[in-house]
Design a protein around this motif. Structure first.
Motif, mmCIF file in Angstrom:
data_model
loop_
_atom_site.group_PDB
_atom_site.id
_atom_site.type_symbol
_atom_site.label_atom_id
_atom_site.label_comp_id
_atom_site.label_asym_id
_atom_site.label_seq_id
_atom_site.Cartn_x
_atom_site.Cartn_y
_atom_site.Cartn_z
ATOM 1 N N LEU A 1 39.408 34.010 51.032
ATOM 2 C CA LEU A 1 39.582 34.718 49.862
ATOM 3 C C LEU A 1 40.318 34.458 48.747
ATOM 4 N N THR A 2 41.079 33.273 49.018
ATOM 5 C CA THR A 2 41.645 32.700 47.976
ATOM 6 C C THR A 2 41.318 31.280 47.573
ATOM 7 N N GLU A 3 40.330 30.751 47.998
ATOM 8 C CA GLU A 3 39.727 29.509 47.819
ATOM 9 C C GLU A 3 38.412 29.407 47.983
ATOM 10 N N THR A 4 37.652 28.642 47.194
ATOM 11 C CA THR A 4 36.022 28.438 47.194
ATOM 12 C C THR A 4 35.671 27.564 48.490
ATOM 13 N N ARG A 5 35.344 28.366 49.570
ATOM 14 C CA ARG A 5 35.034 27.625 50.925
ATOM 15 C C ARG A 5 34.445 28.526 51.547
ATOM 16 N N ALA A 6 33.549 28.082 52.706
ATOM 17 C CA ALA A 6 32.542 28.823 53.310
ATOM 18 C C ALA A 6 33.315 29.865 54.427
ATOM 19 N N GLU B 1 27.941 52.172 41.699
ATOM 20 C CA GLU B 1 27.909 51.556 40.672
ATOM 21 C C GLU B 1 29.033 50.730 39.608
ATOM 22 N N HIS B 2 30.288 51.450 40.251
ATOM 23 C CA HIS B 2 31.375 50.752 39.423
ATOM 24 C C HIS B 2 32.401 50.183 40.501
ATOM 25 N N THR B 3 32.270 50.373 41.805
ATOM 26 C CA THR B 3 33.274 49.535 42.681
ATOM 27 C C THR B 3 32.776 48.149 42.954
ATOM 28 N N HIS B 4 33.764 47.210 43.618
ATOM 29 C CA HIS B 4 33.182 45.981 44.194
ATOM 30 C C HIS B 4 33.799 45.668 45.369
ATOM 31 N N THR B 5 33.131 45.272 46.315
ATOM 32 C CA THR B 5 33.665 45.056 47.560
ATOM 33 C C THR B 5 33.306 43.302 47.941
ATOM 34 N N CYS B 6 32.402 42.839 47.507
ATOM 35 C CA CYS B 6 31.689 41.617 47.957
ATOM 36 C C CYS B 6 33.031 40.403 47.933
ATOM 37 N N TYR B 7 32.995 39.781 49.053
ATOM 38 C CA TYR B 7 34.026 38.598 48.995
ATOM 39 C C TYR B 7 33.711 37.504 47.967
ATOM 40 N N LEU B 8 32.472 37.444 47.402
ATOM 41 C CA LEU B 8 32.200 36.278 46.630
ATOM 42 C C LEU B 8 32.154 36.620 45.210
ATOM 43 N N GLY B 9 32.469 37.772 44.924
ATOM 44 C CA GLY B 9 32.843 38.358 43.658
ATOM 45 C C GLY B 9 31.542 38.449 42.911
ATOM 46 N N ASP B 10 30.257 38.575 43.489
ATOM 47 C CA ASP B 10 28.925 38.534 42.860
ATOM 48 C C ASP B 10 28.421 39.982 42.282
ATOM 49 N N ARG B 11 28.557 40.036 41.121
ATOM 50 C CA ARG B 11 27.834 41.264 40.635
ATOM 51 C C ARG B 11 26.454 41.169 39.876
ATOM 52 N N CYS C 1 26.763 40.028 46.760
ATOM 53 C CA CYS C 1 25.645 38.748 47.264
ATOM 54 C C CYS C 1 24.608 39.283 48.344
ATOM 55 N N GLY C 2 24.924 40.455 49.057
ATOM 56 C CA GLY C 2 24.365 40.718 50.146
ATOM 57 C C GLY C 2 24.309 39.996 51.417
ATOM 58 N N GLN C 3 25.406 39.206 51.454
ATOM 59 C CA GLN C 3 25.322 38.257 52.629
ATOM 60 C C GLN C 3 26.558 38.020 53.171
ATOM 61 N N CYS C 4 27.652 38.053 52.424
ATOM 62 C CA CYS C 4 29.133 37.999 53.140
ATOM 63 C C CYS C 4 29.241 39.250 53.965
#
Length: 246
Positions: free
Chosen positions: A91-96, A199-209, A219-222
């Motif tokens: 959640l704090t680094e770009t990693r799988a 429409e307005h909240t965000h939950t995706c771990y990857l920050g994909d909107r 993202c639909g996958q995390c």
């Protein structure tokens, strides 16, 4: 008796990330307390787009529900990027995103909720608030130990003792599945509230909107997206099954 007379006179401070769960908790608090404020944290999260959603969600709630808007007070955003600096998580680094050797997913940020609630309690004390509201949940969660009911009960005791003042920690989603969370928001604000959440909240771990699904952006996958999608589908199915046949 007026609607205001039926409200809890205490001031509540909602830990508000801009995601689905914290938005439902904000709506829950606004339906119960005479005055509600929000607090958010920038901890270097990979999905920090959620921070940009916070003000829009607050604005949309105030417009759609004027009575709530009258009770919605100040927002507070704290810089806790030090937490990100000492964390080694997905959640704090770009990693799988994967399971760690300790049996927890590597999205677990050690101490995050403990730190959040300690800072929230310090702010609440200064603001005259005595209720903290958070979206922690032990039903639909990833095993995070700082989301467990016993952890939050123990923290409530420690905060009240350490401040020498009553500090109640409310977790309205603690025993709800994600489908039941969708149902709760529906009971609180109907289609208007669920439309704001979608429409307005965000939950995706990857920050994909980039992609807008029936349940919202992501993202639909995390794991966060999968949980939100499955809960939405289960809620819709249960609502459909409960409707009388023609």
């Amino acid at each position: 008796m007026s609607a205001l007379d039926s409200l809890d006179p205490r001031t509540a401070l909602v830990v508000f990330s801009g995601g689905q769960d914290s938005t439902v908790c904000l709506a829950w608090a606004l339906s119960r307390y005479t005055h509600v404020e929000t607090i958010g944290f920038d901890y270097g999260q990979r999905h920090r787009v959620e921070l940009h959603c916070r003000s829009r969600v607050r604005s949309e709630l105030s417009k759609a529900f004027p009575a709530w808007g009258e009770r919605l007070g100040n927002d507070h955003l704290l810089d806790l990027r030090l937490l990100g600096q000492i964390s080694d998580t997905a959640l704090t680094e770009t990693r799988a995103i994967e399971m760690a050797a300790n049996g927890l997913p590597n999205t677990f940020v050690p101490g995050r909720n403990l730190i959040f609630l300690n800072f929230a309690a310090a702010l609440a004390y200064r603001r005259g608030a005595s209720v903290l509201v958070g979206g922690m949940c032990e039903t639909d969660f990833s095993g995070y130990p700082d989301c467990r009911d016993n952890t939050l009960k123990a923290l409530q005791v420690a905060l009240s003792l350490g401040l020498d003042a009553p500090m109640t920690v409310e977790t309205p989603l603690m025993w709800l599945t994600k489908a039941q969370t969708w149902a709760l928001s529906d009971s609180l604000g109907g289609e208007r509230l669920n439309a704001i959440i979608t429409e307005h909240t965000h939950t995706c771990y990857l920050g994909d909107r980039l992609v807008r699904h029936a349940w919202g952006y992501g993202c639909g996958q995390c794991p966060a997206c999968e949980l939100r999608r499955d809960g939405h589908e289960q809620w819709l199915a249960a609502r459909q099954a409960a409707q009388p046949a023609n």
